[in-house]
Structure formats: structure tokens, C-alpha cells
Design a protein around this motif. Sequence first.
Motif, PDB file in Angstrom:
ATOM      1  N   ASN A 155       2.743  -9.114  -3.457  1.00 17.01           N
ATOM      2  CA  ASN A 155       2.402  -9.725  -2.170  1.00 17.01           C
ATOM      3  C   ASN A 155       3.601  -9.879  -1.236  1.00 17.01           C
ATOM      4  O   ASN A 155       3.456 -10.360  -0.120  1.00 17.01           O
ATOM      5  N   LEU A 156       4.775  -9.467  -1.697  1.00 14.60           N
ATOM      6  CA  LEU A 156       5.980  -9.621  -0.875  1.00 14.60           C
ATOM      7  C   LEU A 156       6.347  -8.269  -0.264  1.00 14.60           C
ATOM      8  O   LEU A 156       6.657  -7.314  -0.976  1.00 14.60           O
ATOM      9  N   GLY A 157       6.316  -8.194   1.063  1.00  9.89           N
ATOM     10  CA  GLY A 157       6.688  -6.962   1.760  1.00  9.89           C
ATOM     11  C   GLY A 157       8.166  -6.967   2.124  1.00  9.89           C
ATOM     12  O   GLY A 157       8.710  -7.993   2.542  1.00  9.89           O
ATOM     13  N   LEU A 158       8.801  -5.813   1.999  1.00 10.14           N
ATOM     14  CA  LEU A 158      10.231  -5.718   2.305  1.00 10.14           C
ATOM     15  C   LEU A 158      10.508  -5.264   3.739  1.00 10.14           C
ATOM     16  O   LEU A 158      11.647  -5.377   4.202  1.00 10.14           O
ATOM     17  N   LEU A 168      -2.000  -5.684 -13.167  1.00  8.41           N
ATOM     18  CA  LEU A 168      -1.150  -5.423 -14.335  1.00  8.41           C
ATOM     19  C   LEU A 168      -0.252  -4.214 -14.102  1.00  8.41           C
ATOM     20  O   LEU A 168       0.922  -4.211 -14.487  1.00  8.41           O
ATOM     21  N   ALA A 169      -0.801  -3.180 -13.464  1.00  8.62           N
ATOM     22  CA  ALA A 169      -0.003  -1.988 -13.170  1.00  8.62           C
ATOM     23  C   ALA A 169       1.111  -2.301 -12.177  1.00  8.62           C
ATOM     24  O   ALA A 169       2.195  -1.709 -12.242  1.00  8.62           O
ATOM     25  N   SER A 170       0.856  -3.252 -11.270  1.00  2.00           N
ATOM     26  CA  SER A 170       1.869  -3.579 -10.254  1.00  2.00           C
ATOM     27  C   SER A 170       3.096  -4.243 -10.872  1.00  2.00           C
ATOM     28  O   SER A 170       4.163  -4.275 -10.253  1.00  2.00           O
ATOM     29  N   PHE A 171       2.962  -4.780 -12.084  1.00  7.16           N
ATOM     30  CA  PHE A 171       4.109  -5.342 -12.795  1.00  7.16           C
ATOM     31  C   PHE A 171       4.578  -4.423 -13.921  1.00  7.16           C
ATOM     32  O   PHE A 171       5.392  -4.815 -14.752  1.00  7.16           O
TER      33      PHE A 171
END
Length: 660
Positions: free
Chosen positions: A396-399, A600-603
Amino acid sequence: MALSVVYAPNDVITPATVDIVAVHGLGGDAIDTWTHPRSKAFWLKDFLPPLVPDARIMTFGYNAAAAFGQSTAEVIDHAKSLLSSLVDKREEPEEVQRPLIFIAHSLGGIVVKQALLQARLEPLYESIKEATLGLIFLGTPHRGSDKATYGKVLANVAQFVSHRPPARLLTALQTNSDVLLRLTSDFKFQLPDYQVYSFYEQRPMKGLSSLIVEKYSALLEVAHEEQIPVDADHSAMCKFDIEEDPTFEKVYKRVKRIRKDPQTVTGGNPRFKNTHFDVPHLLSPAFTGRDEDLRCLTASFAARSPSQTGSQRRFVFFGLGGSGKTQICLKYIQDQRERYWGIFWVDASTDEYIQRSFAQFARILQVDENIDSVKRKLANSAEAWLLVFDNADDPNLGLAPYLPAGNRGDIIITSRNPQCQHYNTVGYREVGQLPLPDSISLLDKTIYGTENPPEGATDTSKKIVEALGRLALAIVQAGAFIRETACSHREYLEIYQRRQKDLLLRHPTHAGTDYQYSVYATWQVSVDMIASRHGRVGDHTLRLLDLLGFYHRDQIPIQMFYYAGDQSRTARVPEGVPWRDMISDLSDYRQAVRASMSLLASFSLITRNADSSVSLHLLVHEWCRDRQSDEERQVNYRRAVSLLARSVKSSFGCRMRRTR
């Protein structure tokens, strides 16, 4: 006079990261000097490129007789011609900073020395002086000897390597010898900036009883110079029949050595260019391998300019927590620090930590303490800078709000989230398990440091690293345990089989890095993030994670979860299906499966496969069960069996079903 490219890497597949320039002497030319007379092997083109595939290799051709046959002004003119040609060949921004290595035969070494001396004196050519890392001299006469004056040495070279040299050439060499000798003296002040390798001949040329260039004359006699004998005459010492030629191997290895340690000369002092260095972490002294990851990163930053990419140069590493993404960045920084005016490290795990990092950068750069001021400073800086966003794991954090505008600078992003690869502009790599040889080497370095492991340790080392799934963090912490407790490899395996959970939860005191988590704890960070920031989807995801530990870890079919729900003849989730106590509507159930798998895939806790299945790392699979209490394991085991039974019954007779 011309600088010709004899080999250039493919800019897309293998971008150039170093330039090698060969300069011939009297009686030679850009090709023949380096070509074996019998086999016609042109080693700069035939042998060297496969060994240094990311090197652009060039030869400088000039009229050597004219250069040395009149006044020393001619030598300077030819040296400037070399410099001018190099500047033209290296005009793109990434080429200007590309490392440079010179290989010179005979009097060609004098042209190279004069060129680098001019580069120190004239700002137009300063980039050549700054980019030059090392020099390889092959039979270059730097001075006279006890047998002959310097003028006589130079005349001997001309007489025996040139075909019928004109008398004026011989006279000019003797007349100008004092000036050329002073060149060597002046050049010695620059030598601490370079790695220097001087090869000297040991055989006289056919028909002669003495050497063309005696050993004493071929050496600069400075503290950091490596002096290398060659079992060949003056002409043959730079011509190689086969790739296995001992002298070619020595030349190639010196090229490799120059590239391996580009910032420090042999035995000399380092050249410091880096001004700002804000990196809070330590590179592990046991760091091993990852050569391809580092090569890809280095090549992507060294060989593509903003004009080629049209955007900022960004490279992304993603993969499971504990795989070594941060250590790869630290290794790159150690190797390439002096390429950058500023290196800035961002803890990108939360917005708060990012803002805190930028506030620190503002103080370093002496600008207003806000993110926009730092971004504006970097976006407009003419200096090379590197920005590392480490642990950008939160989906959820955009760079984007933190990236400086424009196309300047290099940025590395590390994340557990594969979706972060979309930030890349020049490349990305998934960081997985280490190759077996590197895994064993990492374990040995952690345990024994620079000492050799005992006889017979390799077999048990292999069993240990395989049991740990060749995960870098697990191997380092296992090695630290063995070292701290003085247990044997076999004893560790026995302890691991009995107390696996305890060992993987343990954080050793002296692991050699400042990484604060144990193996299991680093994944618990992901679980905590899922639980605290993803609401209802997070609850569904953790329920799914609990179940995955009870199936075989490789290629778990996602369709299994859908089949289990498809048994219902209504829109309700049937009895016995996981999450029934949390979700009643069947369409919501299917959406929960999709969202949970994605989270789960995002981590990187699971890996999606091309066949619509998912896989887990060996240790993650075991952790899925270890993190549960005995009561939770019993409940989730029954749920996993129930789901499997329902999915098999639902898919019975389906052509797409596969039994494993």
C-alpha cells in the motif's frame, strides 16, 4: 591516426562497463602488433572478448616513426590525438565515467604516459585521467640501463623492430632522450592514481645476443608496480598463438585484477571521490556470490545513459525476506562508492521512516528540511548520485512521491513485493536461493572466516545448506551458531532436526551484520504488516497461510480452493470449507481467495507459477506450521484435509484435474 573499435558488447544483452585501449610502438600498427604471425590470432579480438564480454576493446593506430622521428612536440601531438579520439568515443554521459585500461607495447607506452600527463594538465582531457584505472606496459623502455644510456636504448628499439629505420629517427631518439626521460619522472607523480603492471622480455630477438629492452629499463621501479617476466623476445611478447598462452593469461588476469579493485591501486592509496555517504548498514564480511546480480546491476547503471532510457536509471531487486537483497546493494556500494558524489539510504518500510530519511538528507545537503527540497537538489545536481530505497515491502506504500524528477541519478529499490519491479527503467532481478557452491562457501566463511574449513566438511556443509533451503540469512545464522557454540556440522544437523523452530527463531549475537531479525522473525514482520494494515483481507490471508503449510510446498493448485467452494448448489459457502465462519457468500469467498493469494505474493511468501499454482520456500513452508500453537495446528490440519477432499470430489472427472 585513428582509434578503432575491434570489439564492442551488445548494448542490450551485455552493455559495456569498461574500455580497453591498446597502443602499439615502433615497427607495428593497430592490428599486426597484436597478431601472431603464424596462427594469425588477433588476441584483442579473438581471445580477450569472451573473457571480458562487457569490455569495449580498441586499438590506437598512428605513425610511430613520425611521432618519434622529429621533436618531442610530435610525441605530444600524437598523445593529444589519442586523448581527442578517446573523448570522441566516450562522449555519452555513461561513457565519460566508464573505467579505462591502457595496454601499451614498447614505445607505445611513452605515448600513453604523455597522454595521461597531458590529461592532468589540460581540463579538456581531465575525464580520461579520472577514468583511467590501470596500465599494462609490455616492454616499454622507461629509462636507460647500466649497459646503455636512455638514448641508446631508444635507438636500439628503433633499429631492431623497425624495417630499415631512417637515420633521422635514430638521431632524434638519442637527441630527445633527456626530454623523454623527464617524462617518466613527471609521470611518476601520477602513478599512485593507477595500477601498474610492467612486463619485461627474457629472450633476445633472433640473430641478436642481447635483449632489446633490458629488465632495468622496462621497469618504473615504484613501490606499487608489479614486475612480470615474459619468456619471449621484444616482438613476440605481445603476440599470442593460443588462448592458453601463459603471457596472455597473465595479461588477462591483470585486466581482471584492475577491474576487481578499481578504486585502489596496488599497494598505493585510495582515490576518494565520494563526498556524501549516508548508509547505516554493514556489509557482511562473509558475503559470497551473487555475481550475476551484481554484474547485471553494474552493467545497467554503467552502460545506459539517461538519453538512452529517456528516464531515470532505476533497478529493482525483489524476493523473499532473508534472501540477501540488502546485502547485494551494500556490496555494490562498497565496490562502486567512488563513482558517486553522494549515496543516500532510505528505510522505505513506512512513510514515516522515508520522511525521516529525507530529513537527514536535507541536513547533509544543507537545504530546507522537506522532501521537495531534497528531490529538487538531487534532480538538478550535475554530480552522480545513488539513492537506495530499502525494504519497500508494503503493497500500500507508493514510492512515486519520493522519486526525484528528471532523468539524473541512479536508484535501487529492494522489496519483497514483485510488483515493485514496475518501478524499474533499466532492469530488475528476483533474488532467490543461492547456488549450492556459494551456499557452502557462505557457511564456511561465516564459521571459519579467512581460514580453510577442515577436511571432510563439505559433505555435511551441503546437508546443512540444503536443509536451510539455501536461504542466505538462514545460512549465516546457522554458521554463527556453529561458530559460537563450537559444535560440529554433524552436531548442528542433529540439533536442527530436534529444535528447528528454536534455531530459526534465534538471533546470534555475532553474525557479522547489523540485521536485527532471525529467520522466522523476518517473516513475522510480513505477517504483522498484513494483520495491521489490510483489514478483512488480511484476516483471510493469514487463514490461508495457516493452511498452506499442510500441503506439499511445490505447485499447490489455486483451483483447489475454487473447486472446494463449487460443490455448493446455492450461493452459500458449503460446510467444511475454510473461512465459512468468516465468509458466507460464495462470490465473496472466491474474491477472498484471489485477494489473499495476491497479498501473500506481494510479500514473496508464495511464488506464483505459470500453471496457476503457487509454491513456498522450504523454510517458509515449515514456518507456516511452526508459527501455530498445537491446538491451531490440529484445527488447520482438519481444515486443509477437508478442503482437499472437497476439491478432489468437485473436480472428479474434470479433464483439467491432475493427480500428484
